[in-house]
Scaffold this motif. Structure first.
Motif, short mmCIF file in Angstrom:
data_model
loop_
_atom_site.label_atom_id
_atom_site.label_comp_id
_atom_site.label_asym_id
_atom_site.label_seq_id
_atom_site.Cartn_x
_atom_site.Cartn_y
_atom_site.Cartn_z
N VAL A 1 40.74 56.68 48.11
CA VAL A 1 39.76 55.65 48.42
C VAL A 1 40.40 54.29 48.12
O VAL A 1 40.77 54.01 46.97
N SER A 2 40.57 53.48 49.16
CA SER A 2 41.18 52.17 48.98
C SER A 2 40.15 51.18 48.43
O SER A 2 38.94 51.30 48.66
N ASP A 3 40.64 50.20 47.72
CA ASP A 3 39.78 49.29 46.98
C ASP A 3 39.33 48.12 47.85
O ASP A 3 40.06 47.65 48.73
N ILE A 4 38.10 47.67 47.61
CA ILE A 4 37.60 46.41 48.14
C ILE A 4 37.08 45.60 46.95
O ILE A 4 36.82 46.16 45.87
N ASN A 5 36.94 44.33 47.15
CA ASN A 5 36.48 43.47 46.07
C ASN A 5 34.95 43.55 45.98
O ASN A 5 34.23 42.76 46.59
N ASP A 6 34.48 44.53 45.21
CA ASP A 6 33.03 44.72 45.09
C ASP A 6 32.58 44.67 43.63
O ASP A 6 31.45 45.06 43.33
N ASN A 7 33.43 44.20 42.75
CA ASN A 7 33.06 44.09 41.34
C ASN A 7 33.46 42.70 40.84
O ASN A 7 34.59 42.25 41.02
N ALA A 8 32.50 42.03 40.22
CA ALA A 8 32.76 40.69 39.68
C ALA A 8 33.44 40.80 38.33
O ALA A 8 33.22 41.76 37.59
N PRO A 9 34.26 39.83 37.99
CA PRO A 9 34.91 39.85 36.67
C PRO A 9 33.92 39.56 35.56
O PRO A 9 32.94 38.84 35.75
N VAL A 10 34.18 40.09 34.39
CA VAL A 10 33.32 39.90 33.22
C VAL A 10 34.23 39.68 32.00
O VAL A 10 35.45 39.81 32.08
N PHE A 11 33.59 39.33 30.88
CA PHE A 11 34.34 39.16 29.65
C PHE A 11 35.09 40.46 29.33
O PHE A 11 34.56 41.57 29.51
N ALA A 12 36.32 40.31 28.78
CA ALA A 12 37.09 41.49 28.41
C ALA A 12 36.44 42.22 27.24
O ALA A 12 36.45 43.45 27.20
N ILE A 13 35.88 41.49 26.29
CA ILE A 13 35.20 42.07 25.14
C ILE A 13 33.97 41.24 24.84
O ILE A 13 33.76 40.18 25.43
N SER B 1 39.16 35.99 27.82
CA SER B 1 39.83 36.58 28.99
C SER B 1 38.81 37.44 29.72
O SER B 1 37.69 37.64 29.22
N ALA B 2 39.21 37.95 30.87
CA ALA B 2 38.27 38.68 31.72
C ALA B 2 38.92 39.96 32.23
O ALA B 2 40.15 40.11 32.22
N VAL B 3 38.10 40.90 32.66
CA VAL B 3 38.54 42.14 33.29
C VAL B 3 37.74 42.34 34.56
O VAL B 3 36.62 41.81 34.70
N ASP B 4 38.33 43.12 35.48
CA ASP B 4 37.69 43.39 36.77
C ASP B 4 37.98 44.84 37.12
O ASP B 4 39.13 45.29 37.05
N LYS B 5 36.95 45.61 37.47
CA LYS B 5 37.14 47.01 37.81
C LYS B 5 37.96 47.19 39.08
O LYS B 5 38.56 48.25 39.30
N ASP B 6 37.98 46.19 39.92
CA ASP B 6 38.79 46.28 41.13
C ASP B 6 40.27 46.19 40.79
O ASP B 6 40.65 45.72 39.71
N GLU B 7 41.10 46.67 41.73
CA GLU B 7 42.55 46.65 41.54
C GLU B 7 43.20 46.09 42.80
O GLU B 7 43.65 46.85 43.67
N PRO B 8 43.24 44.76 42.96
CA PRO B 8 43.88 44.19 44.14
C PRO B 8 45.38 44.45 44.13
O PRO B 8 46.00 44.58 43.07
N LEU B 9 45.95 44.52 45.31
CA LEU B 9 47.38 44.81 45.42
C LEU B 9 48.23 43.73 44.79
O LEU B 9 49.29 43.99 44.22
N SER B 10 47.78 42.48 44.89
CA SER B 10 48.57 41.37 44.36
C SER B 10 48.24 41.07 42.91
O SER B 10 48.76 40.11 42.34
#
Length: 769
Positions: free
Chosen positions: A450-462, A482-491
């Motif tokens: 399943v290829s990724d699309i940007n469907d998750n907004a970034p949030v605080f890392a902790i 800092s922030a984390v995002d469940k998505d995994e963009p190629l770049s």
């Protein structure tokens, strides 16, 4: 008894001297030694053997003592004659020491000193030779040259070896010629024939004789047996019993299976019969291998690659067997190897379908719509019949049914919305089934990414806990976020930070984007006081670099603390004010309020526990053997207020598959159909309603891993729309055959008045007319 002339002459001369002369004791010893040498049972009297003191008047008595006295040797006390009463045996005792003395008959006082003499028993040939170590077991290698030593035997003779030839032994072979011989003096047994073959005869039993008196006539002899075994040498090469072998195997034979066992005969035994097999050549390189069975020395042909009748129906192999341990002394008897031909015929079997690619990889976007085609799998029947193929998905590898496969074309499509963050790779097993023979099923693997699309907004890392000292200076960094995002963009991720609009122009804090996916929170002023405001909340806007970009607002809580000179927080939050002047009445009033609240909470809990149980049984309850008493008679069929009869017609009430009326599962089911997947039964005929209803319940049980694996009763609480037979109630029965008297119903009170009117009198039946 026969005596030679010389011995007889000596014996007669000495006897004459004893008869006419007085002889001292030393002559008596000589006489005894001579006579004993004949080993006779004798009784010999010496009339003139007496002491010089003996006057012949009977006053002197002769006494004999020492070894064998009274048992072997006796003496006449009056005359002094000595007699031997038993046969003497030199091998038992060669010497006897005796003492003779003359004593006064009345007083037993010696009249002469005691005299001692020795009787020596001379040997005669009375013992035969004996083999103390016999019978013998010996071995000699086969094909040994002439004169090879086998074993040495030895016999012993109990006679005196220093006297005559009684103990001089010579050896001879009585039985065992012409194969073996024995040396007469040493007893060494040797081979008498060259090249004796174990495979012809492997054991010989010899009889060896030992004879004393140097083998002369009259000598005694003894015999023993010698068992000679010919030990094996590698003098026989392996030989195949056939020059051609044929075997038939099915094409479905698993790898590493035994195709055939071939045997090469070898007359040798043990390590001399060990052999190695190898495939010299053949038309199936790498298809087969051959090894040796170490117990039977058979050649075992092993399958290394799959067989395919449609590709190649037979194989020809040339196999060689070679002795493992070759003796260089017998190379002239070789060569110690042999070859044979083996033909392996492949038998056709009905094979399951084969996928063109056992592993197919596919990619689908996580925002793909339901029914989107992902890819296609292809399989074919390898048999000549080339039957049609039907495809299906092993639902054990797709429990949530995210995908479907077209049974005819093999096209895989989505059946549900996908979420890469929940499951990024789906490993499906695809079944390919022959349409003419459903038992023939092939399996293939489809790996769907399943290829990724940007469907998750970034949030605080902790979850940050930011502390601000009251003595903080303007421009001081109080927190780095800092922030984390469940998505995994190629770049890779790139986040942008800013204060949200409501706090963008505040006078207390500012935000600085560090351009490395982090941001720093700084103070704009100093002089923060906990008494004025203990906590500040900053809305932070985080934006990712996806397309389209997504953002989220996260709240950062900043707590004002009292810190020491090193900036270590001592206490944070609001300052507690001490309440002074609080009277005892006020404290009692507060305590009374608290007690009142507790009593109210207890009453509410008690009332909730005593509420009426629901009509539909809960999951953990079992209705078997339970008696429920309602104490409510109801109003009969005409009473529509006690219970809504429409509910029995509404199928949506019993959608929950967890309501199991027979057995409550230990683990709840994880397979729930969405409400949209249930069909609507309101417009369907009754027979279709029941069929669809039961079919849906059957599918629920099929996919429910907690369902019992045994027969059970399912209670669905579904009545349907009525029966063509109408009501079966006894109240509407037209039968009047019963002669039971129901007049007592009128005595039961007004609640049974209607029944008393119906059954209490004979005219009651007219009501149903």
């Amino acid at each position: 008894i026969l005596l030679d002339k010389k011995t007889l002459k000596t014996f007669s001369s000495l006897a004459s001297q004893l008869k006419h002369k007085k002889v001292c004791f030393s002559h008596q010893i000589l006489l005894f030694s001579l006579i004993a040498s004949f080993n006779l049972m004798f009784f010999f009297s010496f009339q003139q053997l007496h002491s010089d003191v003996d006057k012949g008047d009977g006053k002197v008595k002769y006494v004999l003592s020492g070894e064998g006295a009274t048992s072997i040797f006796t003496i006449d006390e009056n005359t002094g004659d000595i007699h031997a009463t038993k046969r003497l045996d030199r091998e038992a005792q060669a010497y006897y020491t005796l003492q003779a003395q003359a004593v006064d008959r009345l007083t037993n006082i010696p009249v002469e000193p005691r005299s001692e003499f020795v009787v020596k028993v001379q040997d005669i040939n009375d013992n035969e030779p004996k083999f103390l170590d016999g019978p013998y077991l010996a071995g000699v290698p086969e094909m040994s040259p002439l004169g090879t030593m086998v074993v040495q035997v030895a016999a012993t003779d109990a006679d005196d070896p220093t006297y005559g030839n009684s103990a001089r032994v010579v050896y001879s072979i009585i039985h065992g010629q012409p194969y073996f011989s024995v040396e007469p003096k040493t007893g060494v047994i040797r081979t008498a024939l060259p090249n004796m073959d174990r495979e012809t005869r492997d054991q010989y039993v010899l009889v060896i004789q030992a004879k004393d008196m140097v083998g002369q006539m009259g000598g005694l002899s003894g015999t023993t047996s010698v068992t000679v075994t010919l030990t094996d040498v590698n003098d026989n090469p392996p030989r195949f019993t056939h020059k051609n072998y044929q075997y038939t195997v099915p094409e479905s034979l698993p790898l590493q299976s035994v195709v055939a066992r071939i045997k090469a005969a070898d007359a040798d035994i043990g390590s001399n019969a060990e052999m190695d097999f190898r495939i010299m050549d053949g038309d199936g390189p790498g298809m087969f291998n051959i090894t040796t069975d170490e117990e039977t020395q058979d050649g075992i042909i092993i399958l290394l690659k799959p067989l395919d009748f449609e590709t190649k129906s037979s194989f020809s192999l040339r196999i060689e067997a070679t002795n493992r341990n070759i003796d260089s002394n017998f190379l002239s008897l070789g060569p110690f190897s042999d070859t044979t031909s083996v033909k392996v015929t492949v038998e056709d079997v009905n094979e399951p379908p084969v996928f063109s690619s056992p592993l197919s990889k596919m990619v689908v976007s996580e925002d793909a719509r339901v029914g989107t085609s992902i890819g296609r799998v292809s399989a074919h029947d390898p048999d000549n019949s080339n039957n049609g193929i039907r495809y299906s998905i092993d639902r054990n590898t797709d429990l949530e049914r995210f995908f479907n496969v077209d049974a005819m074309s093999g096209v895989i499509s989505t059946a549900k919305s996908l979420d890469r963050e929940a499951n990024s790779v789906h490993n499906l097993t695809i079944f390919a089934m022959e349409s003419q023979d459903p038992t023939q099923i092939g399996k293939g693997i489809s790996l769907i990414t399943v290829s990724d699309i940007n469907d998750n907004a970034p949030v605080f890392a902790i979850d940050y806990e930011t502390l601000l000292c009251e003595n903080a200076l303007p421009g001081q960094v109080i927190q780095t976020i800092s922030a984390v995002d469940k998505d995994e963009p190629l770049s890779g991720h790139r986040f942008y930070f800013a204060l949200a609009a409501p706090a963008a122009g505040n006078l207390n804090f500012t935000l600085r984007d560090n351009k490395d996916n982090t941001a720093s929170v700084l103070t704009k002023r100093g002089g923060f006081r906990r008494r004025e405001q203990p906590v500040y909340r900053l809305p932070v806007l985080i934006v990712d670099s996806g397309s389209p970009a997504l953002s989220s607002t996260n709240t950062l809580s900043v707590r004002v603390c009292d810190c020491d000179s090193d900036g270590v927080a001592l206490s944070c939050g609001a300052v507690a004010y001490t309440a002074t002047g609080l009277s005892t009445g006020a404290l009692l009033a507060i305590l009374g309020c608290i007690m009142t609240l507790l009593v109210m909470v207890l009453l509410i809990v008690t009332m909730r526990r005593r509420r009426k149980e629901p009509l539909i049984l809960e999951e953990e309850r079992d209705i078997r053997e339970n008696i429920v008493r309602y104490d409510d008679e109801g109003g009969g069929e005409e009473d529509t207020e006690a219970f809504d009869m429409v509910t029995l017609r509404n199928l949506n009430v019993i959608r929950d598959p967890n309501v199991r009326r027979d057995v409550t599962p230990d683990t709840p089911t994880f397979f729930h159909y969405p409400s949209t997947s249930r069909p609507s039964y309101k417009s369907l005929p009754d027979n279709v309603v029941f069929r669809e209803f039961i079919w849906e319940r059957l599918k629920d049980a099929d996919v429910d891993p907690s369902a019992p694996p045994y027969d059970s009763l399912q209670t669905y609480a579904f009545e349907g729309s009525g029966s063509v037979a109408e009501s079966l109630s006894s109240l509407e029965s037209l039968s009047t055959d019963s002669d039971q008297n129901y007049d007592y119903l009128s005595n039961w009170g007004p609640r049974f008045k209607k029944l008393a009117d119906l059954y209490g009198n004979s005219d009651g039946t007219s009501v149903f007319s």
